[in-house]
Motif scaffolding. Sequence first.
Motif, PDB file in Angstrom:
ATOM      1  N   ALA A   1       0.834  -1.203   0.000  1.00 31.55           N
ATOM      2  CA  ALA A   1       0.000   0.000   0.000  1.00 31.55           C
ATOM      3  C   ALA A   1       0.866   1.250   0.000  1.00 31.55           C
ATOM      4  N   ASP A   2       0.368   2.265  -0.673  1.00 34.58           N
ATOM      5  CA  ASP A   2       1.034   3.565  -0.657  1.00 34.58           C
ATOM      6  C   ASP A   2       0.703   4.208   0.679  1.00 34.58           C
ATOM      7  N   GLN A   3       1.684   4.261   1.577  1.00 35.34           N
ATOM      8  CA  GLN A   3       1.397   4.692   2.939  1.00 35.34           C
ATOM      9  C   GLN A   3       2.347   5.792   3.391  1.00 35.34           C
ATOM     10  N   TYR A   4       1.862   6.528   4.374  1.00 34.07           N
ATOM     11  CA  TYR A   4       2.618   7.627   4.983  1.00 34.07           C
ATOM     12  C   TYR A   4       2.620   7.360   6.480  1.00 34.07           C
ATOM     13  N   VAL A   5       3.787   7.186   7.062  1.00 33.47           N
ATOM     14  CA  VAL A   5       3.892   6.791   8.463  1.00 33.47           C
ATOM     15  C   VAL A   5       4.315   7.980   9.316  1.00 33.47           C
ATOM     16  N   ILE A   6       3.510   8.264  10.338  1.00 37.05           N
ATOM     17  CA  ILE A   6       3.809   9.328  11.298  1.00 37.05           C
ATOM     18  C   ILE A   6       4.083   8.685  12.641  1.00 37.05           C
ATOM     19  N   ASP A   7       5.252   8.941  13.185  1.00 36.25           N
ATOM     20  CA  ASP A   7       5.674   8.398  14.477  1.00 36.25           C
ATOM     21  C   ASP A   7       5.553   9.513  15.511  1.00 36.25           C
ATOM     22  N   ILE A   8       4.706   9.320  16.519  1.00 34.09           N
ATOM     23  CA  ILE A   8       4.446  10.398  17.481  1.00 34.09           C
ATOM     24  C   ILE A   8       5.220  10.227  18.789  1.00 34.09           C
ATOM     25  N   ARG A   9       6.213   9.334  18.797  1.00 35.52           N
ATOM     26  CA  ARG A   9       7.038   9.175  19.997  1.00 35.52           C
ATOM     27  C   ARG A   9       7.965  10.382  20.176  1.00 35.52           C
ATOM     28  N   ALA A  10       8.577  10.468  21.339  1.00 26.19           N
ATOM     29  CA  ALA A  10       9.549  11.523  21.604  1.00 26.19           C
ATOM     30  C   ALA A  10      10.694  11.448  20.594  1.00 26.19           C
ATOM     31  N   ALA A  11      11.255  12.604  20.277  1.00 28.40           N
ATOM     32  CA  ALA A  11      12.307  12.665  19.257  1.00 28.40           C
ATOM     33  C   ALA A  11      13.502  11.785  19.604  1.00 28.40           C
ATOM     34  N   THR A  12      13.846  11.691  20.887  1.00 25.54           N
ATOM     35  CA  THR A  12      14.987  10.864  21.282  1.00 25.54           C
ATOM     36  C   THR A  12      14.721   9.389  21.013  1.00 25.54           C
ATOM     37  N   ASP A  13      13.479   8.939  21.249  1.00 27.17           N
ATOM     38  CA  ASP A  13      13.134   7.550  20.982  1.00 27.17           C
ATOM     39  C   ASP A  13      13.037   7.283  19.483  1.00 27.17           C
ATOM     40  N   PHE A  14      12.542   8.252  18.757  1.00 25.89           N
ATOM     41  CA  PHE A  14      12.480   8.132  17.295  1.00 25.89           C
ATOM     42  C   PHE A  14      13.888   7.980  16.730  1.00 25.89           C
ATOM     43  N   ALA A  15      14.831   8.748  17.276  1.00 25.24           N
ATOM     44  CA  ALA A  15      16.209   8.683  16.794  1.00 25.24           C
ATOM     45  C   ALA A  15      16.869   7.344  17.093  1.00 25.24           C
TER      46      ALA A  15
ATOM     47  N   LEU B   1      -1.050  17.379   9.144  1.00 29.93           N
ATOM     48  CA  LEU B   1      -1.875  16.783   8.097  1.00 29.93           C
ATOM     49  C   LEU B   1      -2.452  17.846   7.169  1.00 29.93           C
ATOM     50  N   ALA B   2      -2.845  18.976   7.738  1.00 28.82           N
ATOM     51  CA  ALA B   2      -3.416  20.048   6.928  1.00 28.82           C
ATOM     52  C   ALA B   2      -2.397  20.629   5.958  1.00 28.82           C
ATOM     53  N   ALA B   3      -1.116  20.581   6.335  1.00 28.90           N
ATOM     54  CA  ALA B   3      -0.060  21.178   5.514  1.00 28.90           C
ATOM     55  C   ALA B   3       0.587  20.183   4.550  1.00 28.90           C
ATOM     56  N   MET B   4       0.198  18.923   4.610  1.00 26.28           N
ATOM     57  CA  MET B   4       0.841  17.901   3.780  1.00 26.28           C
ATOM     58  C   MET B   4       0.629  18.156   2.285  1.00 26.28           C
ATOM     59  N   ASP B   5       1.687  17.963   1.529  1.00 24.80           N
ATOM     60  CA  ASP B   5       1.644  18.086   0.073  1.00 24.80           C
ATOM     61  C   ASP B   5       2.500  16.968  -0.518  1.00 24.80           C
ATOM     62  N   PRO B   6       1.914  15.930  -1.091  1.00 18.92           N
ATOM     63  CA  PRO B   6       0.490  15.789  -1.402  1.00 18.92           C
ATOM     64  C   PRO B   6      -0.361  15.579  -0.155  1.00 18.92           C
TER      65      PRO B   6
END
Length: 255
Positions: A2-16, A35-40
């Motif tokens: 699937a054409d997907q867009y993944v958003i990770d909402i964890r703390a930046a340190t854990d994301f890193a 989400l409102a600013a996403m292009d596409p």
Amino acid sequence: EADQYVIDIRAATDFATGHIEGAVNVPLGDLATHLAAMDPAPSTYDVVVIACYSGQSAAFATGVLRAMGYENVKSMKWGMSSWHTDFSGSWVDNRSNARATEFETGASPAKFAEGDLPTLNTGFEDGPSILAARAAAVLSEGFGAAKVSNADVFQDLDGHYVMNFWPQDLYENTGHVPGAILYDPSTTPWLSTTYLKTLPTDRPVVPYCYTGQTSAYITGYLRVLGYDAKSLLFGNNGMIYDKMVTDGVPNAFNP
């Protein structure tokens, strides 16, 4: 795939420390703006995936975003706990049998009589503006305002309206939080013409389910509507884990 867009909402340190390839790191409170600013636009993807630690804050966010009309947003079940063993502690460390001797069996008490819907004070009068304001406020408050531990609930069972999201047979036989009221997920449409008005507005309403993920989703939706909803963290996995395994109850987390 699937054409997907993944958003990770964890703390930046854990994301890193580690994340899904291609995921973007966005704080929960900034999701609506992102989400409102996403292009596409988000609608151009097959699915927009929200990922967190255990699936609970992501489910909460998904409940809010889908209420806003983002119909292709989905929460990643179990969060990053299911992605890699390095992250499994969010679940493994929170499985518990702390309430195994306190659960009750038998039929559910009656739902409360229908009352009034919550009063909203957003400063707007048109539906879309009210919805946008409520969603922004709920996301800004964050999941911290929308969760509760089983310890806090059991200390004041009468002060919470505890809602069980299990099928009737599991509610009656595997058991439930004392005094919890059954809202069978297969028969509970959340409409003002059905069960929505049975929820009180004078105390916290506490949905709980197998794992805390369904209840977190519902909590996001209910908070947008103005209810003081709080998801019971980790659901039954955090209260009667061994009994869930013994009884063959689905969604007992085993990484």
